[in-house]
Design a protein around this motif. Structure first.
Motif, mmCIF file in Angstrom:
data_model
loop_
_atom_site.group_PDB
_atom_site.id
_atom_site.type_symbol
_atom_site.label_atom_id
_atom_site.label_comp_id
_atom_site.label_asym_id
_atom_site.label_seq_id
_atom_site.Cartn_x
_atom_site.Cartn_y
_atom_site.Cartn_z
ATOM 1 N N PHE A 1 0.834 -1.200 0.000
ATOM 2 C CA PHE A 1 0.000 0.000 0.000
ATOM 3 C C PHE A 1 0.869 1.249 0.000
ATOM 4 O O PHE A 1 2.038 1.226 0.406
ATOM 5 C CB PHE A 1 -0.949 0.014 1.209
ATOM 6 C CG PHE A 1 -0.275 0.209 2.546
ATOM 7 C CD1 PHE A 1 -0.112 1.469 3.098
ATOM 8 C CD2 PHE A 1 0.191 -0.889 3.276
ATOM 9 C CE1 PHE A 1 0.494 1.656 4.330
ATOM 10 C CE2 PHE A 1 0.802 -0.724 4.519
ATOM 11 C CZ PHE A 1 0.954 0.551 5.044
ATOM 12 N N SER A 2 0.295 2.337 -0.479
ATOM 13 C CA SER A 2 0.990 3.626 -0.526
ATOM 14 C C SER A 2 -0.040 4.694 -0.873
ATOM 15 O O SER A 2 -1.226 4.413 -1.018
ATOM 16 C CB SER A 2 2.111 3.600 -1.581
ATOM 17 O OG SER A 2 1.551 3.574 -2.888
ATOM 18 N N THR B 1 2.161 -4.019 3.845
ATOM 19 C CA THR B 1 3.531 -3.526 3.701
ATOM 20 C C THR B 1 3.544 -2.239 2.887
ATOM 21 O O THR B 1 3.016 -2.203 1.772
ATOM 22 C CB THR B 1 4.423 -4.566 2.998
ATOM 23 O OG1 THR B 1 4.143 -5.872 3.513
ATOM 24 C CG2 THR B 1 5.889 -4.250 3.218
ATOM 25 N N SER B 2 4.126 -1.195 3.432
ATOM 26 C CA SER B 2 4.162 0.068 2.711
ATOM 27 C C SER B 2 5.196 0.006 1.584
ATOM 28 O O SER B 2 6.273 -0.573 1.729
ATOM 29 C CB SER B 2 4.494 1.231 3.648
ATOM 30 O OG SER B 2 5.873 1.316 3.898
ATOM 31 N N ALA B 3 4.857 0.611 0.462
ATOM 32 C CA ALA B 3 5.764 0.634 -0.678
ATOM 33 C C ALA B 3 7.063 1.363 -0.335
ATOM 34 O O ALA B 3 8.133 1.014 -0.839
ATOM 35 C CB ALA B 3 5.082 1.299 -1.872
ATOM 36 N N ARG C 1 -10.564 -2.032 9.270
ATOM 37 C CA ARG C 1 -11.002 -1.330 10.489
ATOM 38 C C ARG C 1 -9.954 -0.303 10.920
ATOM 39 O O ARG C 1 -10.300 0.806 11.363
ATOM 40 C CB ARG C 1 -11.244 -2.327 11.621
ATOM 41 C CG ARG C 1 -12.479 -3.176 11.448
ATOM 42 C CD ARG C 1 -12.784 -4.002 12.698
ATOM 43 N NE ARG C 1 -13.907 -4.895 12.429
ATOM 44 C CZ ARG C 1 -13.777 -6.132 11.948
ATOM 45 N NH1 ARG C 1 -12.572 -6.648 11.732
ATOM 46 N NH2 ARG C 1 -14.847 -6.858 11.697
ATOM 47 N N ALA C 2 -8.685 -0.683 10.804
ATOM 48 C CA ALA C 2 -7.613 0.237 11.188
ATOM 49 C C ALA C 2 -7.612 1.472 10.289
ATOM 50 O O ALA C 2 -7.365 2.595 10.747
ATOM 51 C CB ALA C 2 -6.268 -0.479 11.113
ATOM 52 N N ILE C 3 -7.894 1.263 9.013
ATOM 53 C CA ILE C 3 -7.942 2.379 8.062
ATOM 54 C C ILE C 3 -9.088 3.320 8.424
ATOM 55 O O ILE C 3 -8.916 4.552 8.478
ATOM 56 C CB ILE C 3 -8.097 1.852 6.626
ATOM 57 C CG1 ILE C 3 -6.860 1.049 6.216
ATOM 58 C CG2 ILE C 3 -8.324 3.007 5.641
ATOM 59 C CD1 ILE C 3 -7.045 0.213 4.958
ATOM 60 N N MET C 4 -10.265 2.749 8.671
ATOM 61 C CA MET C 4 -11.427 3.568 9.015
ATOM 62 C C MET C 4 -11.187 4.345 10.309
ATOM 63 O O MET C 4 -11.527 5.531 10.412
ATOM 64 C CB MET C 4 -12.674 2.689 9.157
ATOM 65 C CG MET C 4 -13.059 1.923 7.914
ATOM 66 S SD MET C 4 -13.297 2.975 6.453
ATOM 67 C CE MET C 4 -13.406 1.700 5.170
ATOM 68 N N ALA C 5 -10.587 3.683 11.287
ATOM 69 C CA ALA C 5 -10.341 4.345 12.568
ATOM 70 C C ALA C 5 -9.346 5.492 12.416
ATOM 71 O O ALA C 5 -9.561 6.593 12.943
ATOM 72 C CB ALA C 5 -9.828 3.324 13.581
ATOM 73 N N ALA C 6 -8.263 5.242 11.687
ATOM 74 C CA ALA C 6 -7.240 6.269 11.527
ATOM 75 C C ALA C 6 -7.756 7.459 10.729
ATOM 76 O O ALA C 6 -7.365 8.608 10.973
ATOM 77 C CB ALA C 6 -6.009 5.668 10.854
ATOM 78 N N ALA C 7 -8.632 7.193 9.752
ATOM 79 C CA ALA C 7 -9.188 8.272 8.933
ATOM 80 C C ALA C 7 -10.469 8.846 9.517
ATOM 81 O O ALA C 7 -11.072 9.751 8.932
ATOM 82 C CB ALA C 7 -9.456 7.755 7.522
ATOM 83 N N GLN C 8 -10.886 8.302 10.685
ATOM 84 C CA GLN C 8 -12.101 8.748 11.373
ATOM 85 C C GLN C 8 -13.324 8.686 10.462
ATOM 86 O O GLN C 8 -14.128 9.612 10.398
ATOM 87 C CB GLN C 8 -11.913 10.161 11.928
ATOM 88 C CG GLN C 8 -10.808 10.251 12.966
ATOM 89 C CD GLN C 8 -10.667 11.646 13.558
ATOM 90 O OE1 GLN C 8 -11.644 12.360 13.743
ATOM 91 N NE2 GLN C 8 -9.439 12.045 13.847
ATOM 92 N N LEU C 9 -13.440 7.566 9.764
ATOM 93 C CA LEU C 9 -14.608 7.331 8.917
ATOM 94 C C LEU C 9 -15.592 6.432 9.660
ATOM 95 O O LEU C 9 -15.214 5.371 10.155
ATOM 96 C CB LEU C 9 -14.185 6.663 7.603
ATOM 97 C CG LEU C 9 -13.370 7.527 6.629
ATOM 98 C CD1 LEU C 9 -12.859 6.679 5.472
ATOM 99 C CD2 LEU C 9 -14.209 8.690 6.111
ATOM 100 N N PRO C 10 -16.857 6.813 9.751
ATOM 101 C CA PRO C 10 -17.847 6.022 10.508
ATOM 102 C C PRO C 10 -18.413 4.861 9.712
ATOM 103 O O PRO C 10 -19.634 4.654 9.675
ATOM 104 C CB PRO C 10 -18.922 7.066 10.826
ATOM 105 C CG PRO C 10 -18.882 7.987 9.642
ATOM 106 C CD PRO C 10 -17.426 8.080 9.252
ATOM 107 N N LEU D 1 0.899 3.360 7.854
ATOM 108 C CA LEU D 1 -0.442 3.729 7.410
ATOM 109 C C LEU D 1 -0.731 5.196 7.721
ATOM 110 O O LEU D 1 -1.294 5.919 6.887
ATOM 111 C CB LEU D 1 -1.481 2.831 8.097
ATOM 112 C CG LEU D 1 -2.949 3.183 7.846
ATOM 113 C CD1 LEU D 1 -3.300 3.066 6.369
ATOM 114 C CD2 LEU D 1 -3.866 2.294 8.689
ATOM 115 N N LEU D 2 -0.343 5.650 8.905
ATOM 116 C CA LEU D 2 -0.570 7.049 9.266
ATOM 117 C C LEU D 2 0.180 7.991 8.327
ATOM 118 O O LEU D 2 -0.339 9.053 7.957
ATOM 119 C CB LEU D 2 -0.143 7.293 10.717
ATOM 120 C CG LEU D 2 -0.998 6.612 11.792
ATOM 121 C CD1 LEU D 2 -0.419 6.877 13.172
ATOM 122 C CD2 LEU D 2 -2.443 7.098 11.714
ATOM 123 N N VAL D 3 1.393 7.594 7.941
ATOM 124 C CA VAL D 3 2.180 8.414 7.003
ATOM 125 C C VAL D 3 1.435 8.526 5.669
ATOM 126 O O VAL D 3 1.301 9.612 5.092
ATOM 127 C CB VAL D 3 3.577 7.805 6.805
ATOM 128 C CG1 VAL D 3 4.316 8.548 5.678
ATOM 129 C CG2 VAL D 3 4.383 7.871 8.097
#
Length: 283
Positions: free
Chosen positions: A148-149, A180-182, A221-230, A272-274
């Motif tokens: 991912f990137s 794994t981040s690119a 779930r981690a993506i949604m939580a970090a991006a604060q998407l409901p 992911l946060l980056v």
């Protein structure tokens, strides 16, 4: 060190450009992987100190009906590159995949475990690995997973788009692996090239994936939580999301041999946060 990179627009190649902009990048107009001889010509023209192959056929489902073309790009071209690199006695770094395994069991696959691809994509990637090994030069095959990137098409960007549109998504929960981040892969490729230049005995197959291992559903779930998407993620089995090509259920990779390059598994949660920050998705 003069590095030649095959690929320009892919996720890893894009990250390499941001890390080392002075590197020479080749796109398909300069080296067509459907014509392995053109790759050899490019290598002999540039005569680099190291080569990274960041280009590949990555359309997993499409490979099922176009395996011949996928085999040229994922198999024959890397083998030809590796032979040219061996002739120049320079390091060759080749990115491969967890799809060379059948995804059985629940323990991490080691680099020397038997391969048994489930589909055409995995078969063509394994063909490339065999060709690189047979070339006889100094090389590192880097198997990775769930890339991912902030660039190109990938799971993180898909989840952000769908999560902003819907309040509920079904995501498979029985496939487990390491996102794994690119950028981490790009950094690992550069490290391996440097080490191989001085120590050809490090040649071999290595595994590189993010930690901790998770399901696609938990990654979502981690993506949604970090991006604060409901957006709520609902677990489903792979059988409820059929695809032309079978996906391995177990994509866990044993990355312990990375220590030979002073590398460790990257923390995908931090990466992911980056990426989310790059995309402007963190509120």
């Amino acid at each position: 060190m003069k590095i030649l990179v095959f690929g320009r627009t892919g996720q890893v190649a894009t990250e390499l450009q941001s890390l080392v902009p002075e590197v020479v990048f080749l796109d398909r107009t300069q080296a067509d992987l459907l014509d392995p001889a053109s790759c050899v010509t490019a290598i002999n023209r540039h005569r680099p100190d190291a080569i990274i192959n960041a280009a590949a056929w990555t359309a997993v489902d499409k490979a099922e009906t176009e395996e011949g073309s996928a085999a040229l790009i994922n198999g024959d071209a890397p083998a030809a590159m590796a032979r040219a690199a061996a002739a120049l006695d320079v390091p060759f770094i080749h990115i491969s995949t967890d799809y060379v395994f059948n995804g059985g069991g629940n323990t991490p696959f080691k680099p020397d475990d038997p391969t048994a691809p489930l589909g055409a994509y995995g078969r063509t990637k394994r063909l490339g690995e065999v060709g690189v090994e047979a070339a006889g030069g100094r090389y590192a095959i880097l198997r990775t997973s769930w890339v991912f990137s902030a660039h190109g098409a990938n799971f993180v960007k898909t989840m952000l788009r769908l999560g902003a549109q819907r309040d509920r998504l079904n995501v498979v929960a029985d496939q487990i692996g390491g996102p794994t981040s690119a950028r981490a892969i790009a950094q690992a490729c550069l490290r391996m090239a440097e080490h191989l230049a001085a120590a050809p005995n490090l040649s071999g197959i290595y595994h590189f994936s993010g930690t901790p291992d998770v399901s696609w559903a938990d990654f979502a779930r981690a993506i949604m939580a970090a991006a604060q998407l409901p957006c709520t993620i609902h677990d489903i089995p792979s059988t409820d999301y059929p695809t032309p090509a079978a996906r391995p259920l177990n994509s866990r990779l044993d990355c312990s041999s990375l220590a030979r390059f002073d590398l460790t598994r990257p923390d995908w949660q931090q990466d992911l946060l980056v990426v989310l920050n790059e995309l402007g998705a963190v509120k």
